[in-house]
Design a protein around this motif. Structure first.
Motif, PDB file in Angstrom:
ATOM      1  N   ARG A 362     -10.279  45.869 -41.265  1.00  0.00           N
ATOM      2  CA  ARG A 362     -10.204  45.109 -42.304  1.00  0.00           C
ATOM      3  C   ARG A 362     -10.893  45.204 -43.538  1.00  0.00           C
ATOM      4  O   ARG A 362     -11.010  45.328 -44.982  1.00  0.00           O
ATOM      5  CB  ARG A 362     -10.855  43.230 -42.538  1.00  0.00           C
ATOM      6  N   SER A 363     -12.316  45.671 -43.256  1.00  0.00           N
ATOM      7  CA  SER A 363     -13.025  46.815 -44.662  1.00  0.00           C
ATOM      8  C   SER A 363     -11.723  47.757 -45.367  1.00  0.00           C
ATOM      9  O   SER A 363     -12.010  48.230 -46.261  1.00  0.00           O
ATOM     10  CB  SER A 363     -14.303  47.468 -43.567  1.00  0.00           C
ATOM     11  N   LEU A 366      -9.463  45.255 -47.783  1.00  0.00           N
ATOM     12  CA  LEU A 366     -10.651  45.368 -48.480  1.00  0.00           C
ATOM     13  C   LEU A 366     -10.186  46.441 -50.014  1.00  0.00           C
ATOM     14  O   LEU A 366     -10.226  46.220 -50.862  1.00  0.00           O
ATOM     15  CB  LEU A 366     -12.192  44.687 -48.477  1.00  0.00           C
ATOM     16  N   ARG A 374     -16.160  42.154 -52.467  1.00  0.00           N
ATOM     17  CA  ARG A 374     -16.550  41.866 -50.645  1.00  0.00           C
ATOM     18  C   ARG A 374     -16.080  41.348 -49.595  1.00  0.00           C
ATOM     19  O   ARG A 374     -16.609  41.601 -48.560  1.00  0.00           O
ATOM     20  CB  ARG A 374     -18.361  42.137 -50.605  1.00  0.00           C
ATOM     21  N   ASP A 375     -15.711  40.392 -50.031  1.00  0.00           N
ATOM     22  CA  ASP A 375     -15.050  38.844 -49.511  1.00  0.00           C
ATOM     23  C   ASP A 375     -13.788  39.317 -48.398  1.00  0.00           C
ATOM     24  O   ASP A 375     -12.715  39.869 -49.588  1.00  0.00           O
ATOM     25  CB  ASP A 375     -14.969  37.223 -49.639  1.00  0.00           C
ATOM     26  N   GLU A 376     -14.016  39.615 -47.000  1.00  0.00           N
ATOM     27  CA  GLU A 376     -13.004  39.786 -46.137  1.00  0.00           C
ATOM     28  C   GLU A 376     -11.715  38.712 -46.142  1.00  0.00           C
ATOM     29  O   GLU A 376     -10.447  39.438 -45.735  1.00  0.00           O
ATOM     30  CB  GLU A 376     -13.275  40.156 -44.882  1.00  0.00           C
ATOM     31  N   HIS A 377     -12.543  37.667 -46.620  1.00  0.00           N
ATOM     32  CA  HIS A 377     -10.928  36.281 -46.971  1.00  0.00           C
ATOM     33  C   HIS A 377      -9.942  37.113 -47.695  1.00  0.00           C
ATOM     34  O   HIS A 377      -8.563  36.410 -47.192  1.00  0.00           O
ATOM     35  CB  HIS A 377     -11.716  34.619 -47.171  1.00  0.00           C
ATOM     36  N   VAL A 379      -8.753  40.076 -48.157  1.00  0.00           N
ATOM     37  CA  VAL A 379      -7.657  40.725 -47.061  1.00  0.00           C
ATOM     38  C   VAL A 379      -6.726  39.332 -46.352  1.00  0.00           C
ATOM     39  O   VAL A 379      -5.495  39.605 -46.348  1.00  0.00           O
ATOM     40  CB  VAL A 379      -7.774  41.579 -46.154  1.00  0.00           C
ATOM     41  N   GLU A 380      -7.071  38.424 -45.247  1.00  0.00           N
ATOM     42  CA  GLU A 380      -6.000  37.224 -45.275  1.00  0.00           C
ATOM     43  C   GLU A 380      -5.351  36.947 -45.365  1.00  0.00           C
ATOM     44  O   GLU A 380      -4.933  36.253 -45.746  1.00  0.00           O
ATOM     45  CB  GLU A 380      -7.246  35.889 -44.261  1.00  0.00           C
ATOM     46  N   GLY A 403      -8.496  44.194 -37.073  1.00  0.00           N
ATOM     47  CA  GLY A 403      -7.512  44.082 -38.451  1.00  0.00           C
ATOM     48  C   GLY A 403      -6.214  44.229 -37.990  1.00  0.00           C
ATOM     49  O   GLY A 403      -5.764  43.440 -37.378  1.00  0.00           O
TER      50      GLY A 403
END
Length: 418
Positions: A362-363, A366, A374-377, A379-380, A403
């Motif tokens: 996920r990083s 992102l 910086r919020d991996e949300h 990505v979702e 991931g």
């Protein structure tokens, strides 16, 4: 009309409750029929350039080129890299015309139809039209190609010769072969000087009079060209088209003024196709080491047909979860059905495609998202929209706590291992 088109984000249907549990069997059958009908329509209605974005730098005939591209499914971004100085306001053309009236040339080289017609029309506006035509009737007129030949004949004149190749090099070869020593040669320029052509004639002993029928200048409003440059650097276009050498030179010059020339050359050498209408147009780009493509016939139609061959051939094609997936600029073909994808989703998909079948953290995803923070949300959310846009959620697998990965077909795993 062809300014940068904003592609709207699709609604985030992934955040809505799953309505399939509320459907009875009839509802599901109807929904399936509608989906299959949509897929069939998507497979049959899109053109060969669907899913690709093409930048148009032309100032003249941009509408025609844009229409040809859009008719084949492309999204078009138009940013004129030039403007044409109005003929009647050009003192240099008036001075050259009077010079030729005072002292007749032996040979006139007509290079473009619009330029030759414009010359005659401008002379008419100055009250010199009939005098100019009378002067040219006793002159050997060479036409670079069939369009120029038509303009010459429409003016009531007859060309002496025209090359089948439409090449100025062949015109030059003929002139030097027949000899130009002591002869006065008028050359109708097409927006920029022809230094190699003119210098060769002068070296052969000719007196050369340049006729600057129209001149190219940078556009008065640079904002559209700057937007096209920015979109090109962001890989938001799949190809840039050029229909004149001055347009190519102008775009390169503007990039250099903004300190972006190295980035532009990198984009054109790796990700964005530079398509030129002919070899003369390609010269400024090739001088900077950019590989270009050109049609065999130097016309807009063949240029568009060339793009129809080149761009689909550059698309990434993968066998994923039992489906044939072709990844284009701003859309994906899933088993031949066109699926438009939001820009954020395309960023994720390209990141997954760099190592198909491998898990991408996920990083990393992102970082691939433009302006995601910086919020991996993020990505979702973008991944949910991507899956919805693709219409086949199982193309992308979630690997818990790690991931996401493309569900590459097992038979293809070895081929795409890195």
């Amino acid at each position: 009309m062809y300014d940068e088109q904003q592609r709207p984000e699709r609604s985030d249907r992934a955040d809505r409750p799953d309505r399939t549990v509320l459907m009875d069997r009839t509802d599901r059958t109807d929904q399936t029929d509608r989906t299959e009908g949509t897929d069939r329509a998507a497979r049959t209605e899109h053109g060969p350039l669907a899913g690709f974005t093409v930048g148009v730098t032309a100032a003249r005939r941009a509408d025609e080129l844009g229409a040809l591209l859009q008719r084949r499914g492309a999204a078009v971004l138009h940013a004129p890299a030039l403007r044409i100085v109005p003929l009647a306001d050009d003192s240099e053309l008036l001075a050259a015309t009077k010079d030729l009236l005072d002292q007749a040339p032996d040979i006139v080289v007509a290079t473009t139809a619009i330029g030759f017609r414009g010359w005659i029309e401008a002379a008419d506006g100055w009250g010199l039209g009939e005098a100019l035509l009378d002067r040219l009737r006793g002159v050997e007129v060479l036409a670079r190609g069939p369009k120029v030949k038509g303009a010459i004949r429409a003016a009531g004149l007859t060309e002496e010769w025209s090359p089948s190749s439409e090449s100025m090099a062949e015109v030059l070869d003929r002139l030097l072969e027949h000899g130009v020593e002591g002869r006065r040669v008028a050359v109708q320029l097409h927006g920029e000087p022809l230094p190699g052509f003119v210098e060769s004639l002068r070296a052969g002993g000719a007196e050369v009079v340049g006729v600057p029928v129209y001149r190219w200048m940078p556009p008065e409003d640079l904002a559209p060209m700057d937007r096209l440059l920015d979109v090109t650097l962001a890989r938001g276009v799949d190809a840039l088209t050029f229909t004149s050498a001055p347009a190519a030179a102008s775009l390169l010059s503007r990039a250099e003024d903004r300190g972006l020339l190295p980035e532009l050359l990198n984009a054109l050498n790796h990700d964005v196709l530079a398509a030129c209408v002919g070899p003369v147009t390609a010269l400024p780009l090739q001088a900077h080491g950019v590989d270009t493509v050109q049609p065999e016939r130097f016309r807009l139609g063949p240029l568009v047909q060339l793009l129809c061959q080149e761009l689909p051939g550059r698309a990434r094609t993968l066998p994923i979860a039992g489906h044939h997936v072709e990844i284009r600029g701003h859309a994906v073909l899933v088993d031949g059905a066109l699926r438009p994808v939001p820009p954020a989703g395309m960023s994720l998909l390209r990141a997954l495609c760099r190592r198909p079948g491998w898990v991408v953290p996920r990083s990393d995803l992102l970082r691939a998202l433009p302006g995601a923070g910086r919020d991996e949300h993020a990505v979702e959310t973008a991944m949910a929209r991507l899956r919805t846009a693709l219409g086949t959620p199982k193309l992308i697998q979630t690997v818990v706590k790690r991931g996401y990965r493309l569900a590459l077909d097992p038979a293809a795993d070895a081929k795409y291992d890195a």
